[in-house]
Design an enzyme around this catalytic site. Structure first.
Site, PDB file in Angstrom:
ATOM      1  N   HIS A   1       0.836  -1.207   0.000  1.00 50.68           N
ATOM      2  CA  HIS A   1       0.000   0.000   0.000  1.00 50.68           C
ATOM      3  C   HIS A   1       0.870   1.256   0.000  1.00 50.68           C
ATOM      4  O   HIS A   1       0.625   2.195  -0.772  1.00 50.68           O
ATOM      5  CB  HIS A   1      -0.910   0.003   1.230  1.00 50.68           C
ATOM      6  CG  HIS A   1      -1.755   1.232   1.357  1.00 50.68           C
ATOM      7  ND1 HIS A   1      -3.052   1.303   0.896  1.00 50.68           N
ATOM      8  CD2 HIS A   1      -1.483   2.463   1.866  1.00 50.68           C
ATOM      9  CE1 HIS A   1      -3.538   2.511   1.117  1.00 50.68           C
ATOM     10  NE2 HIS A   1      -2.603   3.229   1.724  1.00 50.68           N
TER      11      HIS A   1
ATOM     12  N   LYS B   1       2.812   5.897  -7.531  1.00 53.54           N
ATOM     13  CA  LYS B   1       1.840   6.715  -8.269  1.00 53.54           C
ATOM     14  C   LYS B   1       2.223   8.186  -8.216  1.00 53.54           C
ATOM     15  O   LYS B   1       2.193   8.890  -9.230  1.00 53.54           O
ATOM     16  CB  LYS B   1       0.435   6.535  -7.694  1.00 53.54           C
ATOM     17  CG  LYS B   1      -0.231   5.213  -8.025  1.00 53.54           C
ATOM     18  CD  LYS B   1      -1.719   5.248  -7.720  1.00 53.54           C
ATOM     19  CE  LYS B   1      -2.010   5.549  -6.266  1.00 53.54           C
ATOM     20  NZ  LYS B   1      -3.473   5.595  -5.994  1.00 53.54           N
ATOM     21  N   ASN B   2       2.590   8.649  -7.018  1.00 52.06           N
ATOM     22  CA  ASN B   2       2.946  10.054  -6.855  1.00 52.06           C
ATOM     23  C   ASN B   2       4.197  10.418  -7.632  1.00 52.06           C
ATOM     24  O   ASN B   2       4.264  11.453  -8.300  1.00 52.06           O
ATOM     25  CB  ASN B   2       3.143  10.366  -5.365  1.00 52.06           C
ATOM     26  CG  ASN B   2       1.861  10.265  -4.570  1.00 52.06           C
ATOM     27  OD1 ASN B   2       0.773  10.389  -5.121  1.00 52.06           O
ATOM     28  ND2 ASN B   2       1.983  10.025  -3.278  1.00 52.06           N
TER      29      ASN B   2
ATOM     30  N   GLU C   1       1.300   3.831  -3.420  1.00 56.99           N
ATOM     31  CA  GLU C   1       0.979   5.259  -3.361  1.00 56.99           C
ATOM     32  C   GLU C   1       2.185   6.108  -3.753  1.00 56.99           C
ATOM     33  O   GLU C   1       2.061   7.082  -4.502  1.00 56.99           O
ATOM     34  CB  GLU C   1       0.510   5.634  -1.952  1.00 56.99           C
ATOM     35  CG  GLU C   1      -0.873   5.139  -1.602  1.00 56.99           C
ATOM     36  CD  GLU C   1      -1.966   5.722  -2.492  1.00 56.99           C
ATOM     37  OE1 GLU C   1      -1.799   6.865  -2.976  1.00 56.99           O
ATOM     38  OE2 GLU C   1      -2.971   5.032  -2.722  1.00 56.99           O
TER      39      GLU C   1
END
Length: 413
Positions: free
Chosen positions: A239, A246-247, A243
């Site tokens: 998780h 993606k950022n 994230e």
């Protein structure tokens, strides 16, 4: 819908009773040791007391939130979900332990987990409802930030307990024979990194028609030459990494625009005596220092909210909860997530994980006089000049930090 609507009968008394007790934090080693012995009766005896304690501790804090937020429909929905689940758990408080009771308890836990699956999104909608209907001052925002960190951390811990019990005793395997519940005693960090990268890359390719490559380096200072393994919950690490990928990808793609080539995202894993560090470095233009404090705030996002008309496309950003929740997952077992940025170049995100399983203890919120006082104490008057209102320099410093502004070329939240 008023938030107290479902609080009737014996529930308030039971909440008061269970909230007097502190949660009992466990370490990853304790989870593993118990899972290997796998006694369902012991697990049931522990959880029928521990789950109401954890639920009651955070439910008492809901009622300390600003009145405007308590009136939001989505917050009322969340509160009712918790009351329902609390009622269902305390039903087992004094039942005789039998095979039938154990089976019903396991089924109740699965039902509760499914019921709470969308709590993050529903609570996020409650915050949006508040922002759309009321002015949110600094004191209210501070209260909400404090509460959501504790609320979501409590949620992570409760799901951890439920997942361990249902995976060990519910007859549903998670597909990994070596796992103890949801814990991997020999979690391959590089494998999780590559899995998270590939899934983030798929989204990036869909959205931007290209994506940066991945470069992975590792250094094991404790077991020279060996792969870096950790006793951990792979889904939690995934998780966080997903994230961050993606950022970083979003930052790189938007910083370089229509370029034919994009610099890779570099990930370095280091095993030390106390910590395992995972550092993700991108060259996505970095983030101005004046924006850094905003990145972990739930009421701030650099990306537009998901559109209902875009239900079939998965954006690389959403409600703005990615970084705050990722940091909670890291901190849950006494790790951390830290961002370091060079404006005009790129950003480093460092995940710290406890290397030793007996030191990876749960970090849990406790409802007490200190937490109660926080909600009722106004923001302290600043004792440094740059934090005080009124001066021209201060007003210039604060400009651009309101929620409506977008971070230029930085990691998206």
């Amino acid at each position: 819908m008023r938030i107290t609507r479902r609080c009737f009968g014996h529930i308030p008394k039971m909440l008061d009773f269970y909230s007097q007790f502190n949660p009992s934090p466990l370490s990853i080693k304790q989870f593993i040791d118990f899972g290997l012995s796998a006694c369902e009766r012991k697990s049931f005896t522990f959880l029928r007391k521990e789950l109401p304690v954890r639920l009651a501790n955070i439910m008492q804090e809901i009622h300390l939130l600003p009145e405007h937020l308590l009136r939001m429909p989505s917050v009322g929905i969340v509160n009712n979900l918790y009351i329902t689940s609390f009622e269902e758990i305390i039903h087992f408080e004094k039942l005789e332990i039998s095979d039938t009771t154990l089976d019903k308890f396991c089924q109740a836990l699965i039902k509760i987990r499914n019921r709470h699956a969308d709590v993050v999104e529903v609570m996020a909608k409650g915050i949006i409802e508040l922002k759309e209907s009321h002015d949110v001052d600094a004191h209210m925002e501070n209260n909400i930030q404090y509460f959501l960190d504790r609320f979501f951390m409590s949620r992570v811990s409760i799901r951890m307990l439920i997942n361990q019990h249902t995976l060990l005793f519910g007859g549903v395997l998670n597909g990994h024979s070596r796992h103890v519940g949801c814990i991997d005693p020999s979690c391959d960090v590089i494998s999780v990194i590559k899995d998270a990268y590939e899934n983030a890359r798929f989204l990036c390719d869909q959205y931007y028609l290209a994506s940066p490559e991945l470069v992975v380096k590792s250094h094991n200072d404790v077991e020279c030459g060996n792969e870096i393994k950790i006793v951990y919950v792979p889904s939690h690490l995934y998780h966080i990494l997903f994230e961050l990928f993606k950022n970083s990808m979003r930052a790189v793609m938007e910083y370089y625009g229509d370029s034919d080539t994009y610099p890779p995202v570099e990930v370095t894993i280091v095993r030390g005596k106390e910590d395992i560090c995972v550092k993700m470095s991108d060259r996505g233009g970095g983030i101005p220092r004046s924006y850094m404090d905003q990145l972990f705030k739930y009421m701030y996002s650099t990306a537009p909210q998901p559109s209902k008309s875009d239900a079939h496309t998965v954006p690389l950003a959403g409600y703005g909860y990615g970084l705050p929740l990722s940091r909670l997952y890291a901190r849950y077992l006494h790790g951390d997530l830290v961002l370091l940025s060079c404006e005009g170049y790129g950003t480093d995100a460092v995940i710290y994980l406890k290397a030793l399983s007996n030191e990876a203890n749960e970090l849990l919120p406790i409802f007490n006089k200190t937490s109660t006082k926080f909600y009722r104490t106004p923001l302290a008057t600043a004792d440094w000049s740059s934090s005080c209102g009124g001066g021209m320099a201060t007003r210039q410093l604060n400009m651009g930090q309101s929620n409506g502004h977008r971070l230029p070329n930085g990691i998206g939240v």
